[in-house]
Structure formats: C-alpha cells, structure tokens
Write a protein that holds these residues in place. Sequence first.
Motif, PDB file in Angstrom:
ATOM      1  N   LEU A   1     -13.679  18.210 -22.151  1.00  0.00           N
ATOM      2  CA  LEU A   1     -13.649  19.346 -21.221  1.00  0.00           C
ATOM      3  C   LEU A   1     -12.223  19.810 -20.996  1.00  0.00           C
ATOM      4  CD1 LEU A   1     -16.233  18.093 -18.562  1.00  0.00           C
ATOM      5  CD2 LEU A   1     -16.598  19.748 -20.406  1.00  0.00           C
ATOM      6  N   ALA A   2     -12.076  21.105 -20.946  1.00  0.00           N
ATOM      7  CA  ALA A   2     -10.731  21.660 -20.701  1.00  0.00           C
ATOM      8  C   ALA A   2     -10.357  21.403 -19.248  1.00  0.00           C
ATOM      9  CB  ALA A   2     -10.723  23.157 -20.999  1.00  0.00           C
ATOM     10  N   PRO A   3      -9.124  21.024 -19.035  1.00  0.00           N
ATOM     11  CA  PRO A   3      -8.716  20.772 -17.635  1.00  0.00           C
ATOM     12  C   PRO A   3      -8.827  22.035 -16.789  1.00  0.00           C
ATOM     13  CG  PRO A   3      -6.800  20.900 -19.083  1.00  0.00           C
ATOM     14  CD  PRO A   3      -8.005  20.911 -19.977  1.00  0.00           C
ATOM     15  N   ALA A   4      -9.281  21.836 -15.580  1.00  0.00           N
ATOM     16  CA  ALA A   4      -9.441  22.987 -14.669  1.00  0.00           C
ATOM     17  C   ALA A   4      -8.071  23.584 -14.372  1.00  0.00           C
ATOM     18  CB  ALA A   4     -10.116  22.539 -13.378  1.00  0.00           C
ATOM     19  N   PRO A   5      -7.992  24.900 -14.383  1.00  0.00           N
ATOM     20  CA  PRO A   5      -6.691  25.539 -14.098  1.00  0.00           C
ATOM     21  C   PRO A   5      -6.254  25.251 -12.670  1.00  0.00           C
ATOM     22  CG  PRO A   5      -8.442  27.176 -14.119  1.00  0.00           C
ATOM     23  CD  PRO A   5      -9.055  25.876 -14.593  1.00  0.00           C
ATOM     24  N   GLU A   6      -4.990  24.963 -12.581  1.00  0.00           N
ATOM     25  CA  GLU A   6      -4.453  24.692 -11.251  1.00  0.00           C
ATOM     26  C   GLU A   6      -4.425  25.981 -10.412  1.00  0.00           C
ATOM     27  OE1 GLU A   6      -0.644  23.032 -11.645  1.00  0.00           O
ATOM     28  OE2 GLU A   6      -1.331  21.227 -12.709  1.00  0.00           O
ATOM     29  N   GLU A   7      -4.878  25.832  -9.176  1.00  0.00           N
ATOM     30  CA  GLU A   7      -4.879  26.986  -8.285  1.00  0.00           C
ATOM     31  C   GLU A   7      -3.453  27.282  -7.833  1.00  0.00           C
ATOM     32  OE1 GLU A   7      -7.473  26.413  -5.058  1.00  0.00           O
ATOM     33  OE2 GLU A   7      -9.294  26.275  -6.288  1.00  0.00           O
ATOM     34  N   LYS A   8      -3.073  28.504  -8.104  1.00  0.00           N
ATOM     35  CA  LYS A   8      -1.740  28.916  -7.697  1.00  0.00           C
ATOM     36  C   LYS A   8      -1.757  29.386  -6.252  1.00  0.00           C
ATOM     37  CE  LYS A   8      -0.389  30.364 -12.338  1.00  0.00           C
ATOM     38  NZ  LYS A   8       0.142  31.493 -13.152  1.00  0.00           N
ATOM     39  N   PRO A   9      -0.762  29.023  -5.528  1.00  0.00           N
ATOM     40  CA  PRO A   9      -0.725  29.494  -4.132  1.00  0.00           C
ATOM     41  C   PRO A   9      -0.651  31.018  -4.088  1.00  0.00           C
ATOM     42  CG  PRO A   9       1.400  28.597  -4.788  1.00  0.00           C
ATOM     43  CD  PRO A   9       0.442  28.280  -5.893  1.00  0.00           C
ATOM     44  N   PRO A  10      -1.312  31.615  -3.117  1.00  0.00           N
ATOM     45  CA  PRO A  10      -1.285  33.088  -3.033  1.00  0.00           C
ATOM     46  C   PRO A  10       0.142  33.607  -2.877  1.00  0.00           C
ATOM     47  CG  PRO A  10      -2.076  32.118  -0.983  1.00  0.00           C
ATOM     48  CD  PRO A  10      -1.996  31.000  -1.980  1.00  0.00           C
ATOM     49  N   ARG A  11       0.433  34.606  -3.702  1.00  0.00           N
ATOM     50  CA  ARG A  11       1.767  35.189  -3.674  1.00  0.00           C
ATOM     51  C   ARG A  11       1.930  36.047  -2.416  1.00  0.00           C
ATOM     52  NH1 ARG A  11       2.828  37.976  -9.338  1.00  0.00           N
ATOM     53  NH2 ARG A  11       4.912  38.084  -8.390  1.00  0.00           N
ATOM     54  N   LYS A  12       3.055  35.852  -1.815  1.00  0.00           N
ATOM     55  CA  LYS A  12       3.328  36.635  -0.613  1.00  0.00           C
ATOM     56  C   LYS A  12       3.521  38.099  -0.981  1.00  0.00           C
ATOM     57  CE  LYS A  12       5.501  32.856   1.942  1.00  0.00           C
ATOM     58  NZ  LYS A  12       6.726  32.415   2.666  1.00  0.00           N
ATOM     59  N   ARG A  13       2.960  38.924  -0.151  1.00  0.00           N
ATOM     60  CA  ARG A  13       3.107  40.354  -0.395  1.00  0.00           C
ATOM     61  C   ARG A  13       4.551  40.767  -0.144  1.00  0.00           C
ATOM     62  NH1 ARG A  13      -1.232  43.310   3.164  1.00  0.00           N
ATOM     63  NH2 ARG A  13      -0.430  41.784   4.651  1.00  0.00           N
ATOM     64  N   ARG A  14       5.151  41.217  -1.221  1.00  0.00           N
ATOM     65  CA  ARG A  14       6.526  41.650  -1.099  1.00  0.00           C
ATOM     66  C   ARG A  14       6.574  43.062  -0.531  1.00  0.00           C
ATOM     67  NH1 ARG A  14       9.178  39.599  -6.859  1.00  0.00           N
ATOM     68  NH2 ARG A  14       8.767  37.352  -6.536  1.00  0.00           N
ATOM     69  N   GLY A  15       7.592  43.298   0.177  1.00  0.00           N
ATOM     70  CA  GLY A  15       7.770  44.636   0.731  1.00  0.00           C
ATOM     71  C   GLY A  15       6.921  44.943   1.939  1.00  0.00           C
ATOM     72  N   ARG A  16       6.339  43.891   2.563  1.00  0.00           N
ATOM     73  CA  ARG A  16       5.491  44.150   3.727  1.00  0.00           C
ATOM     74  C   ARG A  16       6.273  44.749   4.868  1.00  0.00           C
ATOM     75  NH1 ARG A  16       2.509  39.027   6.234  1.00  0.00           N
ATOM     76  NH2 ARG A  16       4.709  38.465   6.516  1.00  0.00           N
ATOM     77  N   TRP A  17       7.539  44.371   4.973  1.00  0.00           N
ATOM     78  CA  TRP A  17       8.365  44.867   6.067  1.00  0.00           C
ATOM     79  C   TRP A  17       9.173  46.106   5.677  1.00  0.00           C
ATOM     80  CZ3 TRP A  17       7.467  42.935  10.713  1.00  0.00           C
ATOM     81  CH2 TRP A  17       6.877  41.663  10.800  1.00  0.00           C
ATOM     82  N   THR A  18       9.031  46.558   4.441  1.00  0.00           N
ATOM     83  CA  THR A  18       9.822  47.713   3.993  1.00  0.00           C
ATOM     84  C   THR A  18       9.567  48.967   4.835  1.00  0.00           C
ATOM     85  OG1 THR A  18       9.896  46.842   1.734  1.00  0.00           O
ATOM     86  CG2 THR A  18      10.352  49.189   2.029  1.00  0.00           C
ATOM     87  N   PRO A  19       8.307  49.330   5.130  1.00  0.00           N
ATOM     88  CA  PRO A  19       8.109  50.530   5.957  1.00  0.00           C
ATOM     89  C   PRO A  19       8.777  50.428   7.324  1.00  0.00           C
ATOM     90  CG  PRO A  19       6.057  49.872   4.908  1.00  0.00           C
ATOM     91  CD  PRO A  19       7.023  48.761   4.686  1.00  0.00           C
ATOM     92  N   TYR A  20       8.771  49.234   7.900  1.00  0.00           N
ATOM     93  CA  TYR A  20       9.377  49.082   9.217  1.00  0.00           C
ATOM     94  C   TYR A  20      10.897  49.211   9.142  1.00  0.00           C
ATOM     95  CZ  TYR A  20       4.746  47.328  10.363  1.00  0.00           C
ATOM     96  OH  TYR A  20       3.393  47.215  10.533  1.00  0.00           O
ATOM     97  N   TRP A  21      11.480  48.699   8.050  1.00  0.00           N
ATOM     98  CA  TRP A  21      12.925  48.868   7.881  1.00  0.00           C
ATOM     99  C   TRP A  21      13.281  50.341   7.682  1.00  0.00           C
ATOM    100  CZ3 TRP A  21      16.036  45.375   9.495  1.00  0.00           C
ATOM    101  CH2 TRP A  21      15.720  44.020   9.417  1.00  0.00           C
ATOM    102  N   LEU A  22      12.413  51.073   7.001  1.00  0.00           N
ATOM    103  CA  LEU A  22      12.660  52.501   6.816  1.00  0.00           C
ATOM    104  C   LEU A  22      12.541  53.277   8.122  1.00  0.00           C
ATOM    105  CD1 LEU A  22      10.762  53.093   3.444  1.00  0.00           C
ATOM    106  CD2 LEU A  22      13.223  52.889   3.790  1.00  0.00           C
ATOM    107  N   LEU A  23      11.658  52.799   9.002  1.00  0.00           N
ATOM    108  CA  LEU A  23      11.495  53.466  10.295  1.00  0.00           C
ATOM    109  C   LEU A  23      12.584  53.097  11.299  1.00  0.00           C
ATOM    110  CD1 LEU A  23       7.637  53.145  10.872  1.00  0.00           C
ATOM    111  CD2 LEU A  23       8.910  55.233  10.393  1.00  0.00           C
ATOM    112  N   LEU A  24      13.292  52.032  11.039  1.00  0.00           N
ATOM    113  CA  LEU A  24      14.264  51.540  12.008  1.00  0.00           C
ATOM    114  C   LEU A  24      15.340  52.562  12.376  1.00  0.00           C
ATOM    115  CD1 LEU A  24      15.190  49.164  13.721  1.00  0.00           C
ATOM    116  CD2 LEU A  24      16.506  48.334  11.752  1.00  0.00           C
TER     117      LEU A  24
END
Length: 308
Positions: free
Chosen positions: A10-33
Amino acid sequence: MAAVTEAPPLAPAPEEKPPRKRRGRWTPYWLLLPGILWLIVFFALPMIYQGSTSIQTGSLEDGYKVTWHFATYWDALSEYWPQFLRSVFYAAAATILCLLLGYPLAYLIAFRAGRWRNLIMILVIAPFFTSFLIRTLAWKTILADSGPVVSVLNTLHVLDVTNWLGWTSGDRVLATPLAVVCGLTYNFLPFMVLPLYTSLERIDGRLHEAAGDLYAKPFTTFRKVTFPLSMPGVVSGTLLTFIPAAGDYVNAELLGSTDTRMIGNVIQTQFLRILDYPTAAALSFILMAAILAMVTIYIRKSGTEDLV
C-alpha cells in the motif's frame, strides 16, 4: 501447489499539510490606515474640540472652561434663525438653478457632443483652475450698476419683476439676493454637471432606440427612460451643490449686503471678529445637524438610500 500472489504494498498515506495562512489578510486594513488617520486628525479631533468649545463659558481674557452650558445652542438658534433660513433658501435656489442649467449641458456632453466632448468637459472644469475668491470678485464687475448685464435687464424690464419678488432693489443687482444666488450658482455649477454627466454617460443608447421603436416621443423617452436612470447623478449633484452652498459665506460677503448675510457669515464673524468661540461652535454644530437631517430625508424620499 498454486503460487501465492503477494498483494502490492500500500502506498503511504500523504501527510496532511497544515493549512496555509492567508497572506495579505491585513493588506486592506493597511491601505485604509492613511485615510483613517487623516479623518481622525483633521475631522474627528477638530469635531471633538469644537464640541467641547460649544459647551464652555468664559471670556477671551479670563479663558474658557467646560461648564456643560448647553443653553448656548438655544441662544444661538433663537438669535440667528433668520440667517439659517436664508442660507437654506439661497442654497436651495442655487441648487435648482444649477440643476436646470447643468442637466441640459450634461445631456449634451453625454449624447450629442461627439468629438467636442473633451473640449466641453475642459470648459466645465476650467473655473477650478482659478481661485474661488477671484471668480466671485469677477461677478462684482459683471453685475456692476453701470455694466452691460444691468443695462440689458433694465431694457427687458426684468428688474421690475425681480423687484416685485424682492430679489433686487431698485435698478441694481449687486448687494441683493439675486447677486448672491447668481454667485452661488456659478461657483457650484461644475459640482452639478460632473455627476450628471457620469450618470447619463452610463445609459445604454440602445434603450433610447428601443423606446423609439415602441413609438415613444422624445419627451416620453426622457421622462420614462433617461431621467429615471440619471437619478443617482441628480441626487449626487444636488447634494454636492446644496451642502457647500448652505455653508458658504464668500458670495454673501462680496456680492451681498447686511440684509443678505448667511449663517456662514455669522459663524465667520463670531470666530474672527467678536471672538465668541462657544457661540460660533454651537452655530457650526447646528448647521451641520440641520444639513445632515435634510440630506437624510432627501435621500430616503428620492429612493436612493444606497448613496448614504
């Protein structure tokens, strides 16, 4: 003996990658600053300071202290209510004139100007390249007692009608309500034309063709198609014209007289001449509250709440 087939590993089960953090989440707020900081420094803080000033008592020599003296608002309103009503009346008259003059011009630019569209737009915004004060002073020359405008109005007996309406006095236009309204109309006309043009330019020309195919007359097409679709521009233009016109004091100061003083002139006098800062601050807050109430009612009645 039958050969035993081994099952494939059996093929080894793929390792679950941790969810990638959403980049740029704070970008709109920095633009509004920057905008938020601008509003806080140049709008919120001055408003707080003026609100504090309006409930103070004292004098310039002894200093002012916050005593929560809200009676200043009632005293200011009871003493200067004629100037409030005059400001609303002059601003409303100028707004109506701007709409009557600006709508045909905006319609011409949007549908009939053709290759001349850019040139006419430049002519509309050209007055902004000149100082507001200089433009208003120019109207003193235009409406001078010995000028051609007054001579033509006298020849056509127009001043007789305006005298009967109380807009002019005798055979002159300067230092009368008509001069103040003319100055307001001229200075704020581009604020009416530009929003109207923007709304009219977005109207699909095929709607006019469809109305014609359904045997609608030009006036019916305008009443049923063009004008309803341009209502956002009408509302925006009237607001951009009425709000600054109601608080204006330059036109009344240069083109009017003591009988045509607007509330802006009273506030300017209280701040810079009489030095009664609490009364001036109270008048400013009353004017702002009155305009805000009228604008809210107007927008709701016009059915364009999305503009709020």
